[in-house]
Design a protein around this motif. Structure first.
Motif, PDB file in Angstrom:
ATOM      1  N   GLY A  40      56.345  60.792  58.335  1.00  0.00           N
ATOM      2  CA  GLY A  40      57.265  60.863  59.463  1.00  0.00           C
ATOM      3  C   GLY A  40      58.560  61.573  59.152  1.00  0.00           C
ATOM      4  O   GLY A  40      58.735  62.151  58.079  1.00  0.00           O
ATOM      5  N   ARG A  55      61.840  66.709  65.775  1.00  0.00           N
ATOM      6  CA  ARG A  55      60.561  66.067  66.167  1.00  0.00           C
ATOM      7  C   ARG A  55      59.668  67.057  66.901  1.00  0.00           C
ATOM      8  O   ARG A  55      58.476  67.162  66.635  1.00  0.00           O
ATOM      9  CB  ARG A  55      60.881  64.857  67.061  1.00  0.00           C
ATOM     10  CG  ARG A  55      59.715  64.244  67.793  1.00  0.00           C
ATOM     11  CD  ARG A  55      58.918  63.296  66.953  1.00  0.00           C
ATOM     12  NE  ARG A  55      59.797  62.293  66.385  1.00  0.00           N
ATOM     13  CZ  ARG A  55      59.484  61.554  65.317  1.00  0.00           C
ATOM     14  NH1 ARG A  55      58.323  61.687  64.722  1.00  0.00           N
ATOM     15  NH2 ARG A  55      60.329  60.664  64.858  1.00  0.00           N
ATOM     16  N   ILE A  58      62.349  50.570  61.281  1.00  0.00           N
ATOM     17  CA  ILE A  58      61.961  51.890  60.752  1.00  0.00           C
ATOM     18  C   ILE A  58      61.678  51.748  59.251  1.00  0.00           C
ATOM     19  O   ILE A  58      61.956  50.703  58.662  1.00  0.00           O
ATOM     20  CB  ILE A  58      63.104  52.928  60.945  1.00  0.00           C
ATOM     21  CG1 ILE A  58      64.424  52.342  60.417  1.00  0.00           C
ATOM     22  CG2 ILE A  58      63.230  53.368  62.392  1.00  0.00           C
ATOM     23  CD1 ILE A  58      65.527  53.347  60.265  1.00  0.00           C
ATOM     24  N   LYS A  59      61.175  52.811  58.645  1.00  0.00           N
ATOM     25  CA  LYS A  59      60.942  52.812  57.189  1.00  0.00           C
ATOM     26  C   LYS A  59      62.247  53.122  56.461  1.00  0.00           C
ATOM     27  O   LYS A  59      63.040  53.942  56.933  1.00  0.00           O
ATOM     28  CB  LYS A  59      59.917  53.888  56.820  1.00  0.00           C
ATOM     29  CG  LYS A  59      58.557  53.667  57.423  1.00  0.00           C
ATOM     30  CD  LYS A  59      57.834  52.569  56.704  1.00  0.00           C
ATOM     31  CE  LYS A  59      56.497  52.287  57.360  1.00  0.00           C
ATOM     32  NZ  LYS A  59      55.985  50.961  57.009  1.00  0.00           N
ATOM     33  N   TYR A  87      62.537  61.512  58.543  1.00  0.00           N
ATOM     34  CA  TYR A  87      63.599  60.632  58.041  1.00  0.00           C
ATOM     35  C   TYR A  87      64.939  61.355  58.105  1.00  0.00           C
ATOM     36  O   TYR A  87      65.035  62.511  57.680  1.00  0.00           O
ATOM     37  CB  TYR A  87      63.362  60.292  56.560  1.00  0.00           C
ATOM     38  CG  TYR A  87      62.167  59.417  56.283  1.00  0.00           C
ATOM     39  CD1 TYR A  87      60.865  59.912  56.420  1.00  0.00           C
ATOM     40  CD2 TYR A  87      62.337  58.105  55.868  1.00  0.00           C
ATOM     41  CE1 TYR A  87      59.774  59.112  56.153  1.00  0.00           C
ATOM     42  CE2 TYR A  87      61.245  57.290  55.590  1.00  0.00           C
ATOM     43  CZ  TYR A  87      59.963  57.800  55.736  1.00  0.00           C
ATOM     44  OH  TYR A  87      58.883  57.005  55.472  1.00  0.00           O
ATOM     45  N   ASP A  95      61.815  58.198  62.281  1.00  0.00           N
ATOM     46  CA  ASP A  95      60.852  57.196  61.806  1.00  0.00           C
ATOM     47  C   ASP A  95      61.409  56.394  60.636  1.00  0.00           C
ATOM     48  O   ASP A  95      60.872  55.348  60.282  1.00  0.00           O
ATOM     49  CB  ASP A  95      59.563  57.886  61.330  1.00  0.00           C
ATOM     50  CG  ASP A  95      58.927  58.709  62.429  1.00  0.00           C
ATOM     51  OD1 ASP A  95      58.662  58.135  63.505  1.00  0.00           O
ATOM     52  OD2 ASP A  95      58.706  59.925  62.225  1.00  0.00           O
TER      53      ASP A  95
END
Ligand code: HMN
Length: 290
Positions: free
Chosen positions: A4, A215, A72-73, A6, A38
Motif C-alpha cells: 500500500g 493513489r 492503518i499500518k 505510506y 494505507d
C-alpha cells in the motif's frame, strides 16, 4: 499484508525543537482522513529523525500509535549509528504494536557488508519483529547489490525493502528474483515507473499533502492505464518540482499549516521558509487544490 501507500510522516517542532504533540496528532489524522493513506512510515528522513534525540523518537512512536491505533499500518524506522539505540527503539516500537520495523543502512563510516548484515540481524534478534531494509544510496552512500539483498533476505524476518533509488534495472532484478518480498518505492516523483516495475506500494514525504493523486497514479498504473496515470504524475511532478525548489520539509509543513494544521517548524539546522517562500506556498496550495 504490508502492501500500500505510506506517508513518510512529518513531525512538527516549535522554534526550540520541541515536538508539537497536538500538531503531530493532526498530521496523523490528515493522512488517514484526508489523504487516505494505507499506512505511515514513522521517524524516517521526513520525520527529521536524524536531528532528534532518543526520547523524542520514542515520544513520536507513542503519540502516533495512540492516535492511529489499528486504523492503518505502522512502520517504525529505528536505524541509527548507535546499534544499542536501534535495538532500544525497536523493542519500544514493537511493544507498542508496530506492524514492522525498518532501519536505514548504517552510514557515515564505510561499513563492510558483514557489518551491515550483523546490524540487521541484531535488531531482528533483539526485537522479534519484521524488518524492512531502508535503502537510500543517495543519502547513505551504501549501494547494496542483488547478491547482498539475497543474503539479507536469508533471514526470514527481513520481509522487504524500502527502495529509494532511481535504478530501475536493479529494481527489476530484485522484483524478478524475490516475487514474495515486499518492495515499497521511495521516490514520489517516479511513482508511475515504480508501479509498472511491480512494487507493492510506496513510502513518500509528499503523500502527507498529495496522497490522493498518488493513489490514482498507483492504481491507474497497476491497471495498465498508463497515459491517465502519467497525466497525474505530470501534475504531481509540477508540485514536487516546486516543493523541492523551495526546500522539501519546510514547504510540506507550510502546506499543512495553510490548511489549518499545526505543522510547526523544521528542526534546526534545517532552515525555515522566508516570506517569499511562504507566498509561493499559498499559490501552490490554491493552484493544485492541496
Ligand atoms: C523517509 O525516510 O522519510 C523517506 O526517505 C521518504 C521518501 O523516500 C522521501 N525521501 C526523502 O525525503 C529523502 C521521498 O518521499 C522524497 O522526499 C520525495 O520523493 C521528493 O524527492
Amino acid at each position: 499484508m504490508m502492501k500500500g501507500l505510506y506517508s513518510a510522516l512529518l513531525v512538527p517542532f516549535d522554534k526550540e525543537g520541541n515536538i508539537l504533540e497536538s500538531g503531530l496528532r493532526q498530521i496523523v489524522r490528515q493522512n488517514i482522513d484526508v489523504q487516505g493513506i494505507d499506512g505511515l512510515y514513522i521517524n524516517g528522513s521526513s520525520g527529521e529523525n536524524f536531528l532528534i534525540n532518543t526520547e523524542q523518537k520514542k515520544r513520536v512512536f507513542e503519540i502516533v500509535k495512540d492516535e492511529a491505533g489499528d486504523e492503518i499500518k505502522l512502520i517504525a524506522q529505528v536505524g541509527a549509528l548507535d546499534l544499542n539505540e536501534s535495538i532500544e527503539l525497536g523493542k519500544f516500537a514493537t511493544s507498542l504494536g508496530y506492524d514492522a520495523l525498518s532501519a536505514v543502512t548504517p552510514f557515515y563510516y564505510p561499513f563492510s557488508f558483514e557489518e551491515i548484515k550483523y546490524y540487521y540481524n541484531a535488531i531482528i534478534e533483539a526485537t522479534g519483529n519484521d524488518m524492512i531494509i531502508y535503502s537510500i544510496p543517495a543519502l547513505t552512500g551504501v549501494n547494496l547489490s542483488i547478491q547482498q539483498f539475497e543474503e539479507l533476505f536469508e533471514n526470514e524476518k527481513v520481509i522487504g525493502i524500502k527502495y529509494t533509488a532511481a535504478d530501475f534495472f536493479l529494481l527489476e532484478r530484485i522484483r524478478k528474483a524475490f516475487p514474495d518480498k515486499l518492495i515499497l518505492s521511495g521516490f514520489d516523483e517516479m511513482l508511475i515507473q515504480a508501479a509498472i516495475s511491480g512494487v507493492d506500494g510506496a513510502i513518500g514525504s509528499t503523500y502527507n499533502i498529495n496522497g490522493q493523486r498518488a493513489r490514482k497514479i498507483f492504481e491507474l498504473a497497476k491497471q495498465g492505464n498508463i497515459q491517465e496515470a502519467y497525466d497525474i504524475q505530470h501534475e504531481t511532478n509540477d508540485i514536487i518540482e516546486q516543493v523541492l525548489a523551495l526546500g522539501i520539509y519546510p514547504t510540506l509543513k507550510a502546506v499543512l499549516s495553510a490548511k489549518g494544521i499545526e505543522a510547526g517548524e523544521v528542526k534546526r539546522p534545517l532552515a525555515p521558509l522566508d516570506n517569499e517562500g511562504l507566498e509561493k506556498v499559498k499559490s501552490l496550495v490554491s493552484k493544485y487544490n492541496l
